[in-house]
Design an enzyme around this catalytic site. Structure first.
Site, PDB file in Angstrom:
ATOM      1  N   CYS A  77       0.834  -1.202   0.000  1.00 15.48           N
ATOM      2  CA  CYS A  77       0.000   0.000   0.000  1.00 15.48           C
ATOM      3  C   CYS A  77       0.873   1.258   0.000  1.00 15.48           C
ATOM      4  O   CYS A  77       1.756   1.405   0.844  1.00 15.48           O
ATOM      5  CB  CYS A  77      -0.884  -0.022   1.245  1.00 15.48           C
ATOM      6  N   CYS A  83      -1.191   5.907   6.995  1.00 21.55           N
ATOM      7  CA  CYS A  83      -2.517   5.465   7.433  1.00 21.55           C
ATOM      8  C   CYS A  83      -2.387   4.648   8.712  1.00 21.55           C
ATOM      9  O   CYS A  83      -1.423   3.938   8.901  1.00 21.55           O
ATOM     10  CB  CYS A  83      -3.121   4.616   6.319  1.00 21.55           C
ATOM     11  N   CYS A  86      -3.087  -0.354   8.984  1.00 19.11           N
ATOM     12  CA  CYS A  86      -2.202  -1.527   9.035  1.00 19.11           C
ATOM     13  C   CYS A  86      -0.909  -1.151   9.754  1.00 19.11           C
ATOM     14  O   CYS A  86      -0.484  -0.012   9.699  1.00 19.11           O
ATOM     15  CB  CYS A  86      -1.823  -1.989   7.625  1.00 19.11           C
ATOM     16  N   CYS A 164      -7.923   0.385  -0.691  1.00 19.63           N
ATOM     17  CA  CYS A 164      -7.432  -0.206   0.549  1.00 19.63           C
ATOM     18  C   CYS A 164      -7.303  -1.698   0.288  1.00 19.63           C
ATOM     19  O   CYS A 164      -8.281  -2.350  -0.069  1.00 19.63           O
ATOM     20  CB  CYS A 164      -8.387   0.060   1.698  1.00 19.63           C
ATOM     21  N   GLN A 288     -18.276  -9.919  13.197  1.00 21.95           N
ATOM     22  CA  GLN A 288     -16.821 -10.025  13.057  1.00 21.95           C
ATOM     23  C   GLN A 288     -16.381  -9.465  11.708  1.00 21.95           C
ATOM     24  O   GLN A 288     -17.046  -9.667  10.697  1.00 21.95           O
ATOM     25  CB  GLN A 288     -16.385 -11.490  13.184  1.00 21.95           C
ATOM     26  N   TYR A 317     -20.147 -13.069  27.352  1.00 23.36           N
ATOM     27  CA  TYR A 317     -19.714 -12.073  26.353  1.00 23.36           C
ATOM     28  C   TYR A 317     -20.124 -12.550  24.955  1.00 23.36           C
ATOM     29  O   TYR A 317     -19.286 -12.655  24.056  1.00 23.36           O
ATOM     30  CB  TYR A 317     -18.198 -11.873  26.386  1.00 23.36           C
ATOM     31  N   ASP A 386     -15.375 -14.747  25.790  1.00 21.91           N
ATOM     32  CA  ASP A 386     -14.783 -13.996  24.673  1.00 21.91           C
ATOM     33  C   ASP A 386     -14.888 -12.508  25.013  1.00 21.91           C
ATOM     34  O   ASP A 386     -15.667 -11.777  24.421  1.00 21.91           O
ATOM     35  CB  ASP A 386     -15.548 -14.327  23.382  1.00 21.91           C
ATOM     36  N   CYS A 413      -8.835 -11.376  22.204  1.00 24.68           N
ATOM     37  CA  CYS A 413      -8.227 -10.529  21.165  1.00 24.68           C
ATOM     38  C   CYS A 413      -7.032  -9.778  21.743  1.00 24.68           C
ATOM     39  O   CYS A 413      -6.483  -8.897  21.100  1.00 24.68           O
ATOM     40  CB  CYS A 413      -9.254  -9.558  20.597  1.00 24.68           C
TER      41      CYS A 413
HETATM   42  N1  SAH Z   1     -18.403 -13.596  21.099  1.00 25.43           N
HETATM   43  C1  SAH Z   1     -18.828 -12.538  20.227  1.00 25.43           C
HETATM   44  C2  SAH Z   1     -18.498 -11.129  20.686  1.00 25.43           C
HETATM   45  C3  SAH Z   1     -17.254 -10.920  21.459  1.00 25.43           C
HETATM   46  S1  SAH Z   1     -16.797  -9.227  21.679  1.00 25.43           S
HETATM   47  C4  SAH Z   1     -18.359 -12.799  18.814  1.00 25.43           C
HETATM   48  O1  SAH Z   1     -17.543 -13.674  18.555  1.00 25.43           O
HETATM   49  O2  SAH Z   1     -18.814 -12.123  17.891  1.00 25.43           O
HETATM   50  C5  SAH Z   1     -17.014  -9.003  23.410  1.00 25.43           C
HETATM   51  C6  SAH Z   1     -18.452  -8.729  23.810  1.00 25.43           C
HETATM   52  O3  SAH Z   1     -18.503  -8.602  25.235  1.00 25.43           O
HETATM   53  C7  SAH Z   1     -19.022  -7.426  23.261  1.00 25.43           C
HETATM   54  O4  SAH Z   1     -20.190  -7.719  22.556  1.00 25.43           O
HETATM   55  C8  SAH Z   1     -19.318  -6.588  24.527  1.00 25.43           C
HETATM   56  O5  SAH Z   1     -20.477  -5.799  24.397  1.00 25.43           O
HETATM   57  C9  SAH Z   1     -19.502  -7.653  25.569  1.00 25.43           C
HETATM   58  N2  SAH Z   1     -19.287  -7.262  26.990  1.00 25.43           N
HETATM   59  C10 SAH Z   1     -18.425  -6.362  27.474  1.00 25.43           C
HETATM   60  N3  SAH Z   1     -18.459  -6.336  28.826  1.00 25.43           N
HETATM   61  C11 SAH Z   1     -19.365  -7.251  29.213  1.00 25.43           C
HETATM   62  C12 SAH Z   1     -19.837  -7.699  30.489  1.00 25.43           C
HETATM   63  N4  SAH Z   1     -19.378  -7.172  31.623  1.00 25.43           N
HETATM   64  N5  SAH Z   1     -20.768  -8.667  30.512  1.00 25.43           N
HETATM   65  C13 SAH Z   1     -21.233  -9.215  29.353  1.00 25.43           C
HETATM   66  N6  SAH Z   1     -20.825  -8.825  28.122  1.00 25.43           N
HETATM   67  C14 SAH Z   1     -19.902  -7.861  28.050  1.00 25.43           C
END
Ligand code: SAH
Length: 460
Positions: A77, A83, A86, A164, A288, A317, A386, A413
């Site tokens: 790029c 930018c 990346c 991009c 995602q 989550y 997650d 992540c």
């Molecule tokens: N597992 C999903 C999203 C993961 S991202 C996927 O794969 O698409 C993390 C998520 O946690 C977000 O949606 C965020 O809103 C949520 N989150 C953040 N703090 C939280 C909490 N205290 N209790 C429950 N969810 C929460």
């Protein structure tokens, strides 16, 4: 005794990079003092100009590479260095994956105090480009010219962009076309400082597996000038477009989308698939960014879960319920909790869309909802977490300690918070069996990990 920094701002120094730090920067010591340099690679000797000096470290700008690393390549790029999107295009893709794994290993040793963890090679992409399915392009004017692209790293300076390489190619073409309309029809572009003008952002979303596209005009107002002409031309040139919306955002804010959407043409939502599941995507819904690798990630979760239709699973989550629904096809029942109520509404809708009935979604704080589920007799065999970048709340880890699910699958992540939480989970009687890093964001510093923990049977 506090040491004085051996360097000053403006000084030009030579030093050797010994590792990769935050933001993909190269990091090394100069006379024992830590110096970070963006775009420098581990092993390279570099000449840099010192830009900022803090108490324990400094930031520098790369001037010359004295001994280039064999993995260094010319970034594809042309605006890579300006930018903020990346960070690692200057490394071959194999080296990027290797560096990401090394970063995970380092976090586990340094933060988690966990050595000899089985960390598999990163699962990367065959074609590590054109993967982004969502983009929000700010529009602006510079020296009388319309610009649209990305903000430079940590600023609101718009870098004009035509192509991009990490986003879906059709999205590049749509943006170019919209830029043409803006110039041709002289649509007033939003000026952040004066809070004047109409067009703020264009948000595009794409179902990469269905080919469907959504275009959202984010306006400081409620009318898109030349609406009919623009819609007609977009539809004619891009049959992928299934949905065109106007999002009104009249506030002085950094938040891209305003609260309300008005349909200009087509459907309110587009669809995409992960495996055999279908998901509806609206302007506000979370999905995602790299759908191809999301399937790789979820398949890894599924493989670690080893479900036989008999298990109770909890997905803390859970977002819009993607992992929960993915696992529900193989489990007795899945419970999902998520703090954003709209995401739970989406999760329920996605369950209906896919005719999946063995799921229960609840909006709330995982830290509060999980203990209540325990009181109500929910005894999960598998717990999936997650969390966002900051990791799990201490209270949640405490609850996990009491719930004692046989397996914990931690999707993360951020390897640093994963390593921190892993140590607590291990102290609660679990064995960290193995970890699989997955590359959801090629050409960037980010890496996703799936870690499998198993309850030591002697403890239950
Ligand atoms: N597992 C999903 C999203 C993961 S991202 C996927 O794969 O698409 C993390 C998520 O946690 C977000 O949606 C965020 O809103 C949520 N989150 C953040 N703090 C939280 C909490 N205290 N209790 C429950 N969810 C929460």
């Amino acid at each position: 005794m506090k040491r004085k920094a051996p360097i000053q701002v403006g000084e030009i120094i030579e030093y050797t990079i010994t590792g990769q730090g935050q933001g993909g920067s190269g990091v090394g010591k100069y006379e024992g003092f830590t110096v970070f340099t963006p775009f420098a690679v581990s092993g390279e000797k570099v000449e840099v100009e010192v830009k900022h000096v803090k108490k324990t470290y400094a930031h520098a700008k790369l001037l010359r590479i004295l001994t280039p690393h064999s993995d260094r390549i010319t970034p594809q790029c042309p605006i890579f260095h300006q930018c903020g999107g990346c960070q690692t295009q200057h490394l071959s893709y194999e080296a990027q994956c290797r560096e990401k794994r090394q970063h995970v290993i380092d976090c586990f040793a340094r933060i988690g105090g966990l050595k000899d963890v089985v960390i598999h090679p990163v699962l990367g992409m065959k074609h590590p480009w054109e993967y982004r399915n969502k983009v929000a392009i700010p529009f602006g004017v510079r020296q009388g010219k319309v610009v649209a692209g990305f903000y430079a790293s940590q600023s609101h300076h718009i870098i004009d962009m035509d192509d991009c390489f990490i986003q879906h190619p059709v999205m590049n073409r749509v943006i170019s076309k919209i830029k043409e309309f803006v110039k041709m029809y002289r649509i007033p572009v939003y000026d952040e400082r004066k809070h004047q003008g109409i067009l703020r952002h264009v948000v595009l979303r794409m179902g990469v597996n269905t080919g469907e596209m959504m275009v959202v005009f984010v306006l400081n107002g409620d009318q898109l000038p030349y609406e009919d002409e623009i819609i007609h031309a977009l539809r004619e040139q891009f049959p992928q477009i299934e949905s065109i919306l106007l999002n009104q955002n009249t506030k002085k804010t950094n938040v891209i989308l305003g609260p309300t959407n008005r349909l200009l043409w087509g459907r309110e939502v587009i669809y995409d698939t992960i495996g055999s599941l279908r998901f509806s995507i609206s302007p506000h819904s979370f999905f995602q960014i790299n759908a191809t690798q999301t399937k790789v990630l979820y398949d890894q979760v599924l493989q670690y879960a080893q479900l036989t239709m008999k298990e109770i699973v909890v997905d803390a989550y859970c977002g819009i319920g993607t992992i929960a629904l993915y696992l529900a096809q193989h489990a007795k029942k899945v419970y999902g909790v998520e703090i954003v109520p709209q995401a739970i509404a989406d999760a329920n809708e996605n369950a209906l869309l896919n005719k999946i009935e063995n799921v229960h979604f609840e909006a709330g704080d995982a830290e509060e909802v999980l203990p209540r589920w325990v009181c109500e007799g929910v005894e999960p065999d598998v717990l999936v977490v997650d969390p966002p970048r900051k990791g799990c709340e201490p209270g949640l880890l405490e609850t996990i300690g009491k719930m004692k699910p046989k397996k914990i699958i931690y999707v993360s992540c951020n390897p640093a918070t994963l390593a921190r939480d892993a140590r607590i989970i291990v102290e609660n009687g679990y064995r960290l069996c193995e970890m699989q890093p997955v590359d959801l964001f090629p050409q960037t510093e980010h890496v996703e990990c799936v870690a499998l923990f198993q309850l030591d049977s002697s403890i239950r």
